[in-house]
Design a protein around this motif. Structure first.
Motif, short mmCIF file in Angstrom:
data_model
loop_
_atom_site.label_atom_id
_atom_site.label_comp_id
_atom_site.label_asym_id
_atom_site.label_seq_id
_atom_site.Cartn_x
_atom_site.Cartn_y
_atom_site.Cartn_z
N ALA A 14 0.85 -1.19 0.00
CA ALA A 14 0.00 0.00 0.00
C ALA A 14 0.88 1.24 0.00
CB ALA A 14 -0.93 0.01 1.22
N MET A 15 0.37 2.30 -0.58
CA MET A 15 1.11 3.56 -0.59
C MET A 15 0.85 4.36 0.69
SD MET A 15 2.67 3.31 -3.42
CE MET A 15 3.32 4.94 -3.76
N ARG A 16 -0.29 4.04 1.36
CA ARG A 16 -0.60 4.67 2.65
C ARG A 16 -0.97 3.57 3.64
NH1 ARG A 16 -1.80 9.99 3.30
NH2 ARG A 16 -3.53 9.58 4.69
N PRO A 17 -0.56 3.72 4.91
CA PRO A 17 -0.82 2.67 5.90
C PRO A 17 -2.31 2.39 6.08
CG PRO A 17 0.75 4.28 6.77
CD PRO A 17 0.23 4.84 5.48
N PHE A 18 -2.63 1.12 6.37
CA PHE A 18 -4.01 0.74 6.69
C PHE A 18 -4.54 1.60 7.83
CE2 PHE A 18 -6.66 -1.88 9.57
CZ PHE A 18 -7.80 -1.93 8.79
N ARG A 19 -3.68 1.97 8.77
CA ARG A 19 -4.10 2.72 9.96
C ARG A 19 -4.45 4.17 9.65
NH1 ARG A 19 -5.35 0.94 14.90
NH2 ARG A 19 -3.85 2.19 16.06
N LEU A 20 -4.05 4.71 8.50
CA LEU A 20 -4.32 6.11 8.17
C LEU A 20 -5.49 6.23 7.20
CD1 LEU A 20 -0.84 7.82 7.77
CD2 LEU A 20 -2.08 7.21 9.83
N ALA A 21 -6.15 7.39 7.24
CA ALA A 21 -7.27 7.64 6.33
C ALA A 21 -6.80 7.59 4.87
CB ALA A 21 -7.88 9.01 6.63
N GLU A 22 -7.73 7.29 4.01
CA GLU A 22 -7.48 7.25 2.57
C GLU A 22 -6.42 6.24 2.18
OE1 GLU A 22 -7.14 11.13 0.73
OE2 GLU A 22 -8.54 11.98 2.19
N SER A 23 -6.36 5.16 2.96
CA SER A 23 -5.40 4.11 2.64
C SER A 23 -5.91 3.24 1.50
CB SER A 23 -5.17 3.22 3.87
OG SER A 23 -4.35 2.13 3.51
N ASP A 24 -4.98 2.77 0.70
CA ASP A 24 -5.29 1.82 -0.38
C ASP A 24 -5.09 0.37 0.08
OD1 ASP A 24 -2.60 2.52 -0.08
OD2 ASP A 24 -2.10 2.13 -2.17
N ALA A 25 -4.84 0.17 1.38
CA ALA A 25 -4.50 -1.17 1.89
C ALA A 25 -5.61 -2.20 1.65
CB ALA A 25 -4.17 -1.09 3.38
N SER A 26 -6.84 -1.88 2.04
CA SER A 26 -7.92 -2.86 1.92
C SER A 26 -8.21 -3.17 0.46
CB SER A 26 -9.20 -2.34 2.59
OG SER A 26 -8.96 -2.12 3.96
N PHE A 27 -8.18 -2.13 -0.37
CA PHE A 27 -8.42 -2.31 -1.80
C PHE A 27 -7.39 -3.27 -2.39
CE2 PHE A 27 -7.79 -1.02 -6.25
CZ PHE A 27 -9.09 -1.01 -6.72
N ASN A 28 -6.13 -3.03 -2.07
CA ASN A 28 -5.05 -3.83 -2.66
C ASN A 28 -5.04 -5.26 -2.12
OD1 ASN A 28 -4.26 -1.61 -4.10
ND2 ASN A 28 -2.62 -1.03 -2.70
N LEU A 29 -5.23 -5.41 -0.81
CA LEU A 29 -5.20 -6.76 -0.26
C LEU A 29 -6.42 -7.56 -0.74
CD1 LEU A 29 -3.70 -8.83 1.42
CD2 LEU A 29 -4.92 -8.02 3.44
N GLY A 30 -7.57 -6.91 -0.82
CA GLY A 30 -8.76 -7.59 -1.34
C GLY A 30 -8.55 -8.07 -2.77
N ALA A 31 -7.96 -7.19 -3.59
CA ALA A 31 -7.70 -7.55 -4.99
C ALA A 31 -6.69 -8.70 -5.07
CB ALA A 31 -7.20 -6.33 -5.75
N ALA A 32 -5.68 -8.65 -4.22
CA ALA A 32 -4.65 -9.70 -4.24
C ALA A 32 -5.24 -11.05 -3.81
CB ALA A 32 -3.50 -9.32 -3.31
N LEU A 33 -6.10 -11.02 -2.80
CA LEU A 33 -6.71 -12.28 -2.32
C LEU A 33 -7.64 -12.86 -3.39
CD1 LEU A 33 -7.32 -11.29 1.40
CD2 LEU A 33 -5.84 -13.15 0.58
N MET A 34 -8.29 -12.02 -4.14
CA MET A 34 -9.13 -12.52 -5.23
C MET A 34 -8.25 -13.04 -6.37
SD MET A 34 -11.94 -13.28 -6.48
CE MET A 34 -13.23 -12.55 -5.48
#
Ligand code: GLU
Length: 166
Positions: A111-131
């Motif tokens: 992710a370019m921004r931490p999951f813990r911070l607002a506007e993070s891309d973490a969930s989007f990226n991990l969800g896409a990777a798991l799919m």
């Protein structure tokens, strides 16, 4: 009875797992937050989670990459997602692709921004990777920005802050 999970999720660190330290203003590691991310997602996957290391990927050594390789080879799962800092994501993907080839399906993300911070891309990226790991043929890939790239065919565009084909 099934003896292992379908998917292994291996955490290596990177921005995805950093948090903001209010005392010194630094982004740093304290613990992994991926378990919290997964809980929020209410996922229904048969997943085994393991933290291999929590490192900025600029600090990763060849020994660290060897450890990641061995974790992939020793994992009973055929499908593996790895979270990793984005600065050397392509380097680790290329190393794994050269060593493992198409023995397993391995998807690296970050992710370019931490999951813990607002506007993070973490969930989007991990969800896409798991799919992606469940639907892509064996090989080593990077998933970022909603796109799937084969190792050796991707680069980080540091001006735009995105991953792109090369
Ligand atoms: N240098 C850090 C790393 O590669 C930050 C880049 C990131 O994770 O987005 O771990």
């Amino acid at each position: 009875m099934k003896s292992s999970a379908n998917i292994a999720l291996l955490a290596c660190g990177g921005t995805i797992d950093k948090d903001y330290n209010v005392l010194n203003g630094e982004l740093e590691f304290t613990q992994t937050y991926l378990t919290e991310l997964l809980k929020q997602a209410r996922h229904q996957l048969d997943l085994r989670f393991e933290t291999l290391m929590l490192k900025d990927s600029l600090d990763m050594t060849q020994n660290d990459r060897q450890q990641v390789l061995e974790a992939c080879l020793n994992a009973p799962e055929q499908q593996i997602v790895i979270t990793h800092g984005t600065d050397t994501l392509t380097q680790t993907a290329e190393f794994l692709a050269d060593q493992i080839g198409a023995q397993k399906t391995i998807v690296l993300t970050g992710a370019m921004r931490p999951f813990r911070l607002a506007e993070s891309d973490a969930s989007f990226n991990l969800g896409a990777a798991l799919m992606a790991v469940q639907t892509t043929r064996p090989g080593v890939y990077i998933v970022m920005n909603g796109r799937l790239f084969e190792a050796h065919q991707v680069q980080k565009n540091r001006q735009l802050g995105v991953f792109e084909a090369r």
